[in-house]
Scaffold this motif. Structure first.
Motif, mmCIF file in Angstrom:
data_model
loop_
_atom_site.group_PDB
_atom_site.id
_atom_site.type_symbol
_atom_site.label_atom_id
_atom_site.label_comp_id
_atom_site.label_asym_id
_atom_site.label_seq_id
_atom_site.Cartn_x
_atom_site.Cartn_y
_atom_site.Cartn_z
ATOM 1 N N ALA A 188 0.813 -1.212 0.000
ATOM 2 C CA ALA A 188 0.000 0.000 0.000
ATOM 3 C C ALA A 188 0.848 1.263 0.000
ATOM 4 C CB ALA A 188 -0.931 -0.007 1.205
ATOM 5 N N ARG A 235 -5.387 3.889 -4.013
ATOM 6 C CA ARG A 235 -6.440 3.093 -4.637
ATOM 7 C C ARG A 235 -7.819 3.699 -4.418
ATOM 8 N NH1 ARG A 235 -5.589 -2.569 -1.981
ATOM 9 N NH2 ARG A 235 -7.319 -3.250 -3.282
ATOM 10 N N PHE A 244 -11.846 2.457 -5.211
ATOM 11 C CA PHE A 244 -12.622 1.301 -5.640
ATOM 12 C C PHE A 244 -13.896 1.731 -6.372
ATOM 13 C CE2 PHE A 244 -10.536 0.507 -1.578
ATOM 14 C CZ PHE A 244 -9.769 -0.610 -1.867
ATOM 15 N N GLY A 293 -13.829 2.734 0.135
ATOM 16 C CA GLY A 293 -12.613 3.526 0.236
ATOM 17 C C GLY A 293 -12.444 4.299 1.530
ATOM 18 N N ALA A 297 -6.145 8.882 -1.460
ATOM 19 C CA ALA A 297 -5.201 8.112 -2.273
ATOM 20 C C ALA A 297 -3.998 8.954 -2.671
ATOM 21 C CB ALA A 297 -5.905 7.569 -3.512
ATOM 22 N N ASN A 345 -13.767 -0.760 8.295
ATOM 23 C CA ASN A 345 -13.642 -1.059 6.871
ATOM 24 C C ASN A 345 -12.287 -1.709 6.579
ATOM 25 O OD1 ASN A 345 -13.409 -1.085 4.100
ATOM 26 N ND2 ASN A 345 -14.312 0.936 3.826
ATOM 27 N N MET A 388 -10.521 -0.764 3.102
ATOM 28 C CA MET A 388 -9.900 0.550 3.183
ATOM 29 C C MET A 388 -8.591 0.467 3.970
ATOM 30 S SD MET A 388 -9.751 2.971 5.851
ATOM 31 C CE MET A 388 -9.710 4.727 6.045
ATOM 32 N N ARG A 429 -6.525 -2.072 4.374
ATOM 33 C CA ARG A 429 -5.438 -2.689 3.609
ATOM 34 C C ARG A 429 -4.924 -1.725 2.556
ATOM 35 N NH1 ARG A 429 -8.189 -7.682 4.689
ATOM 36 N NH2 ARG A 429 -9.686 -7.208 3.056
ATOM 37 N N ALA A 430 -5.837 -0.981 1.925
ATOM 38 C CA ALA A 430 -5.419 -0.030 0.900
ATOM 39 C C ALA A 430 -4.583 1.093 1.513
ATOM 40 C CB ALA A 430 -6.639 0.544 0.185
ATOM 41 N N GLN A 431 -4.791 1.355 2.800
ATOM 42 C CA GLN A 431 -4.013 2.412 3.458
ATOM 43 C C GLN A 431 -2.828 1.838 4.229
ATOM 44 O OE1 GLN A 431 -4.482 5.284 2.529
ATOM 45 N NE2 GLN A 431 -6.579 5.298 1.780
ATOM 46 N N GLY A 432 -2.497 0.582 3.946
ATOM 47 C CA GLY A 432 -1.285 0.010 4.532
ATOM 48 C C GLY A 432 -1.423 -0.416 5.972
#
Lengths: 264, 315
Positions: free
Chosen positions: A79, A84, A86, A92, A162, B174, B177, B179-182
């Protein structure tokens, strides 16, 4: 910047639901490329993005971001390279948390999360400015819970999140598909602005041919897990829906009934 | 109906409510923050009680014994977290497995006995049934547990306000979210389960001291009583407080209310054997309310009106 080398992925191998999603796919992006991705349902667009993001590991092949092999890196570690957004606006952002908390979470992407108190005053000021730039009137609602916002507002926020910590690569997975046309146009406008301001390398999946042509400097089309069209530079600038369709017929050769219905 | 008997019983109910309030705060962390129902607590509560009593009987001091209970409880949380995240077992099942295994372990901790009493005359207990009336306030169980609760609430308020603590709250809200933000969602889940079960076991230690024994069945239904406190606290004070620390205080208050209500019910002559059924029914009703409201009693509003009330995208 991004290099995908011969990536294959088959879902449910050996069963009746076996589906080859990515078939020896290779792709190389240069720094600053804004690539739009089109293709029919099941063409492998989202699968490609998920492979880059690390949602699962590919069966074979390699993925490199900025020269670093990330093929086996778990999603949350990858990440730090990625921004990202979605398709589902709910995915998100964290609904139970405040706008500023969501932003602060994104601000720390790729950093070790310490036991320091969360949001500093300086941060709050910069969030306010960035929210004001979105032009959605969110700058005075830092403490509002995300769950109270509309899909479009959430998607715009996800975009901001993002890009808050500048990513090496921005992945947009049909991020306007779930929005009404007017809102979708606004979010696309914000997308273009953020990408240009931060000079982000971007992969944007879209189901809308006009958008695919209007945005970015390169366009790829996927079909059955392969890239069947790759249009860049000069050629991309002069692209029209008609010429794109013509190119598609040329490239695929077979019947286009399903895809043209979806893309038109 | 002897009103005096009821009034006499109230301080005890408050003390018990406060101790269970700590358990409920632990359950709040898993149920409300991480969004998982962790059944480990039915076992870890007794683990805490057993460890605390056995340490006291072995001659250790109060502080050491309670810290040992806390640590033992944290370990049970690590086990459930490991089963859930590293072994891929659904959270609820992972909790049940740990809880079942703990039954044997708890018996072993208590030297193969189902019950280990401790005599308040021979040991210096921090909290006890006897210390709720006619003692100086700083020795009063109610005061001591209240002080412990305040410290716990402040610590949790601080922790969940830090960079790391905030990612725990996000994990429950969430995962995609996160995982997408590390954010490492699995690690967070283990940490949350660890803190939660640590608190439950600490409260188990207090509860065992309070009642004067550790019992292998003392944790049975703990999750339900804890949830009762959480839902009662939320129902009564949820609209009043919009602050994390106060939410935790509301949970503790919810627990006290629960025990006060029980006291009244018992005073009115309810068969004590029926208490668990009563608890189950209370929790079932409270958990069902939001769903039932939505499903059966929601009037379909006229769309124009709805749009005006809803938040619009002001593009």
């Amino acid at each position: 910047m991004l290099e995908i080398r011969n990536v294959c992925k088959t879902f449910n191998p050996g069963t009746i639901n076996e589906k080859v999603a990515l078939d020896d796919l290779s792709l190389k992006l240069e720094e600053g490329d804004f690539v739009t991705v089109i293709g029919g349902n099941g063409a492998g667009k989202s699968t490609m993005l998920n492979a880059i993001a690390g949602v699962w590991k590919p069966d074979s092949g390699q993925i490199l971001i900025d020269g670093i092999d990330v093929t086996k890196m778990p999603e949350h570690k990858r990440a730090k390279f990625l921004g990202r957004v979605f398709q589902d606006p709910m995915l998100g952002t964290a609904a139970k948390m405040q706008i500023e908390e969501n932003l602060a979470l994104a601000m720390r992407r790729g950093k070790i999360r310490s036991l320091k108190w969360f949001i500093t005053k300086e941060e709050r000021i910069s969030y306010r400015q960035k929210l004001a730039a979105l032009g959605l009137g969110l700058e005075d609602r830092l403490k509002t819970k995300i769950g109270l916002l509309s899909g479009g507002q959430r998607q715009a926020l996800t975009l901001l999140m993002a890009s808050l910590k500048t990513p090496k690569l921005l992945l947009l997975d049909e991020h306007t598909a779930a929005l009404d046309p007017k809102t979708a146009a606004k979010v696309l406008e914000i997308t273009d602005k953020i990408v240009k301001e931060n000079k982000l390398t971007t992969l944007m999946i879209t189901h809308n041919m006009n958008n695919a042509i209007a945005y970015g400097n390169r366009l790829i089309m996927l079909s059955e897990g392969k890239i069947i069209l790759d249009i860049k530079g000069e050629e991309k600038q002069h692209l029209t829906v008609e010429s794109l369709l013509a190119k598609f017929y040329e490239a695929s050769g077979d019947s286009f009934a399903d895809d043209s219905a979806l893309l038109g | 109906m002897n009103i005096g008997a009821l009034i006499n019983g109230l301080p005890g109910a408050v003390a018990q409510g406060l101790i269970w309030g700590i358990i409920a705060v632990g359950i709040y962390i898993t149920y409300k923050i991480l969004d998982i129902a962790d059944l480990t607590v039915d076992g870890s509560l007794c683990t805490g009680g057993a460890v605390c009593i056995m340490m006291l009987l072995a001659g250790y001091g109060n502080t050491v014994s309670l810290i040992a209970a806390l640590v033992a409880g944290m370990l049970t949380g690590v086990v459930t977290g490991f089963l859930n995240t590293a072994m891929g077992i659904p959270a609820i099942l992972a909790g049940i497995l740990t809880q079942l295994g703990l039954y044997s372990i708890n018996l072993k901790i208590m030297e193969n006995r189902a019950n280990q009493p401790i005599n308040a005359n021979n040991y210096d207990l921090l909290v006890s049934l006897r210390n709720i009336k006619n003692v100086p306030f700083f020795e009063n169980t109610i005061f001591i547990v209240m002080a412990i609760t305040v410290v716990i609430v402040l610590l949790l308020y601080w922790f969940f306000g830090t960079e790391f603590g905030c990612t725990l709250r996000a994990s429950g809200s969430n995962e995609a979210m996160c995982r997408a933000q590390g954010i490492n969602v699995n690690l967070n889940r283990v940490v949350g389960l660890t803190i939660s079960n640590g608190l439950v076991a600490l409260a188990g230690g207090l509860l065992a001291q309070y009642q004067g024994f550790a019992d292998v069945n003392m944790g049975r239904g703990a999750i339900v009583i804890g949830l009762a406190a959480v839902v009662i606290g939320d129902a009564i004070f949820g609209r009043l407080f919009n602050n994390f620390a106060f939410n935790l205080v509301a949970v503790s208050l919810g627990s006290i209310i629960y025990y006060l209500v029980l006291q009244v019910v018992i005073w009115r002559g309810l068969d004590a054997q029926m208490l668990k059924l009563l608890s189950a029914i209370i929790v079932a009703i409270f958990l069902a309310i939001p769903y039932v409201k939505n499903q059966y009693f929601k009037s379909v509003r006229n769309p124009k009106h709805h749009a005006e009330k809803g938040v619009k995208f002001n593009a």
